[in-house]
Design an enzyme around this catalytic site. Structure first.
Site, PDB file in Angstrom:
ATOM      1  N   LYS A 150       0.827  -1.208   0.000  1.00 45.81           N
ATOM      2  CA  LYS A 150       0.000   0.000   0.000  1.00 45.81           C
ATOM      3  C   LYS A 150       0.863   1.261   0.000  1.00 45.81           C
ATOM      4  O   LYS A 150       0.565   2.223  -0.701  1.00 45.81           O
ATOM      5  CB  LYS A 150      -0.943  -0.012   1.210  1.00 45.81           C
ATOM      6  CG  LYS A 150      -2.154  -0.916   1.038  1.00 45.81           C
ATOM      7  CD  LYS A 150      -3.067  -0.829   2.231  1.00 45.81           C
ATOM      8  CE  LYS A 150      -4.349  -1.600   2.004  1.00 45.81           C
ATOM      9  NZ  LYS A 150      -5.236  -0.940   1.024  1.00 45.81           N
ATOM     10  N   LYS A 241      -1.455  -5.289 -11.223  1.00 41.70           N
ATOM     11  CA  LYS A 241      -2.907  -5.445 -11.183  1.00 41.70           C
ATOM     12  C   LYS A 241      -3.593  -4.145 -11.591  1.00 41.70           C
ATOM     13  O   LYS A 241      -3.063  -3.059 -11.380  1.00 41.70           O
ATOM     14  CB  LYS A 241      -3.362  -5.842  -9.776  1.00 41.70           C
ATOM     15  CG  LYS A 241      -2.986  -7.250  -9.369  1.00 41.70           C
ATOM     16  CD  LYS A 241      -3.424  -7.562  -7.961  1.00 41.70           C
ATOM     17  CE  LYS A 241      -4.927  -7.613  -7.843  1.00 41.70           C
ATOM     18  NZ  LYS A 241      -5.377  -8.054  -6.498  1.00 41.70           N
ATOM     19  N   LYS A 244      -7.147   1.646  -9.334  1.00 39.38           N
ATOM     20  CA  LYS A 244      -7.589   3.028  -9.483  1.00 39.38           C
ATOM     21  C   LYS A 244      -6.503   4.017  -9.093  1.00 39.38           C
ATOM     22  O   LYS A 244      -6.625   5.212  -9.356  1.00 39.38           O
ATOM     23  CB  LYS A 244      -8.848   3.254  -8.640  1.00 39.38           C
ATOM     24  CG  LYS A 244     -10.088   2.575  -9.201  1.00 39.38           C
ATOM     25  CD  LYS A 244     -11.332   2.914  -8.410  1.00 39.38           C
ATOM     26  CE  LYS A 244     -11.358   2.212  -7.082  1.00 39.38           C
ATOM     27  NZ  LYS A 244     -11.567   0.759  -7.195  1.00 39.38           N
TER      28      LYS A 244
END
Length: 378
Positions: A150, A241, A244
């Site tokens: 993240k 992947k 957004k």
């Protein structure tokens, strides 16, 4: 290639991957068979879902609810507390919570079959997470990859090696513990996860078992249901992947994209210029393989059959992209229309959220009553 989703009406048994119920358990813990069959899954409110969200999670939720036996409990949640692990804009988060709820319902999840709710509206999630935090060894969290990935995404790092722990907050570090609390709060017996999420479910099982051994048996050990989810990659960088957070909007197809945008994005999708027929080879031809995966998932046709058909037709990249765009539009068109209708009905969505909160809250309060008695907080 995807396999049919196993019927939840059948007795629990070990199945062959990629769709399987794990039957691993520890003798010290409650057996899932002693608890009603309960399925829990959650998704973060991160804006309009993209094609990867739809194929990887939301469409499988509909299959799970439709295959569940009578008497099974199914809970699908928008997990707003997880969104706070990274900086958020207040008004945007409010909007995205509602949009994600609308997206879940637009795909076909039904109130009469599943409890659909906002996790952040049930305070027992945070309470149980704190109790689990007090049991969780730090070294277990240090081995988790979520916080590293993240931060890497948020900082546009090229690899996890570039991640600086100075950017790590406690909420993000303890994110997997809250995730475990989300699951066991409802005594979930089955959790649909992709193969890249198995590490999280193993931690959930470990923490449930640790609580049971420390305070007495309260929680079943949830089993994982490996769903037949396509791993949809970025259209601009097929080594990553679809996300957004990618800086290029053309890298993803959103649920709200009109047909013209879908065709435009797929026409510009990265492939290759290798001679010869179209082949499926994720290592040497990631872009082409990504389009074949998308086409297979949206048309319900095995990849092998698509490759053979394209070879017979002498199809090239142009034809592959055009066929993929048509399949995506065919799959998303109806969902897009329902989503646009539902997200404008704020009063109705608020009613769905309220009813879900009440139903989920009743279960959560019962579980936390047991937990408080077990630890001595009653």
């Amino acid at each position: 290639m995807s396999l049919p989703l196993p019927s939840l009406r059948a007795p629990l048994r070990t199945l062959t991957r990629p769709v399987a119920y794990s039957t691993r358990s520890k003798s010290t813990s409650s057996s899932p068979s002693k608890h009603p069959q309960t399925i829990f899954s959650g998704i973060q409110p991160t804006g309009i879902p993209h094609l990867g969200n739809y194929l990887g999670a939301l469409s499988n939720w509909v299959k799970l609810q439709d295959a569940a036996p009578e008497g099974a409990r199914i809970l699908f949640s928008v997990v707003g507390l997880h969104a706070l692990t990274l900086p958020q804009q207040r008004e945007r988060l409010r909007r995205e919570r509602r949009e994600m709820l609308a997206a879940i319902l637009a795909t076909g999840v039904r109130e009469d079959k599943a409890i659909v709710f906002h996790q952040d509206e049930v305070p027992e999630h945070a309470e149980l997470a704190w109790i689990l935090n007090c049991l969780t060894p730090v070294n277990k969290l240090q081995r988790m990859t979520t916080w590293k990935s993240k931060i890497a995404t948020a900082r546009n790092a090229n690899s996890l090696d570039e991640v600086d722990t100075a950017h790590l907050n406690l909420g993000l570090f303890a994110y997997p513990v809250l995730q475990a609390a989300d699951v066991i709060l409802y005594k979930a017996t089955h959790v649909p996860v992709g193969e890249d999420q198995e590490q999280h479910l193993e931690l959930t099982r470990d923490l449930a078992d640790l609580f049971n051994r420390t305070h007495g048996k309260v929680f079943p050990l949830p089993r994982h249901v490996i769903t037949p989810a396509a791993r949809v990659l970025s259209l601009r960088d097929p080594t990553q992947k679809m996300s957004k957070s990618h800086p290029q909007p053309a890298s993803r197809i959103l649920l709200t994209d009109p047909p013209s945008s879908i065709h435009k994005k797929l026409r510009s999708a990265v492939t290759d210029s290798l001679p010869g027929p179209i082949t499926f080879d994720p290592l040497s031809r990631p872009g082409v393989s990504n389009l074949l995966t998308i086409l297979s998932s949206c048309s319900s046709t095995p990849i092998e059959a698509l490759v053979e058909e394209l070879a017979r037709e002498g199809a090239g990249m142009k034809e592959l992209k055009e066929r993929t765009a048509e399949a995506v539009e065919g799959r998303l068109g109806g969902v897009r229309g329902e989503f646009e209708r539902m997200r404008g009905e704020e009063g109705w969505l608020d009613g769905v959220a309220r009813r879900g909160r009440e139903r989920a809250g009743e279960i959560a309060r019962g579980t936390m009553g047991e937990v408080r008695r077990a630890v001595g907080l009653d």
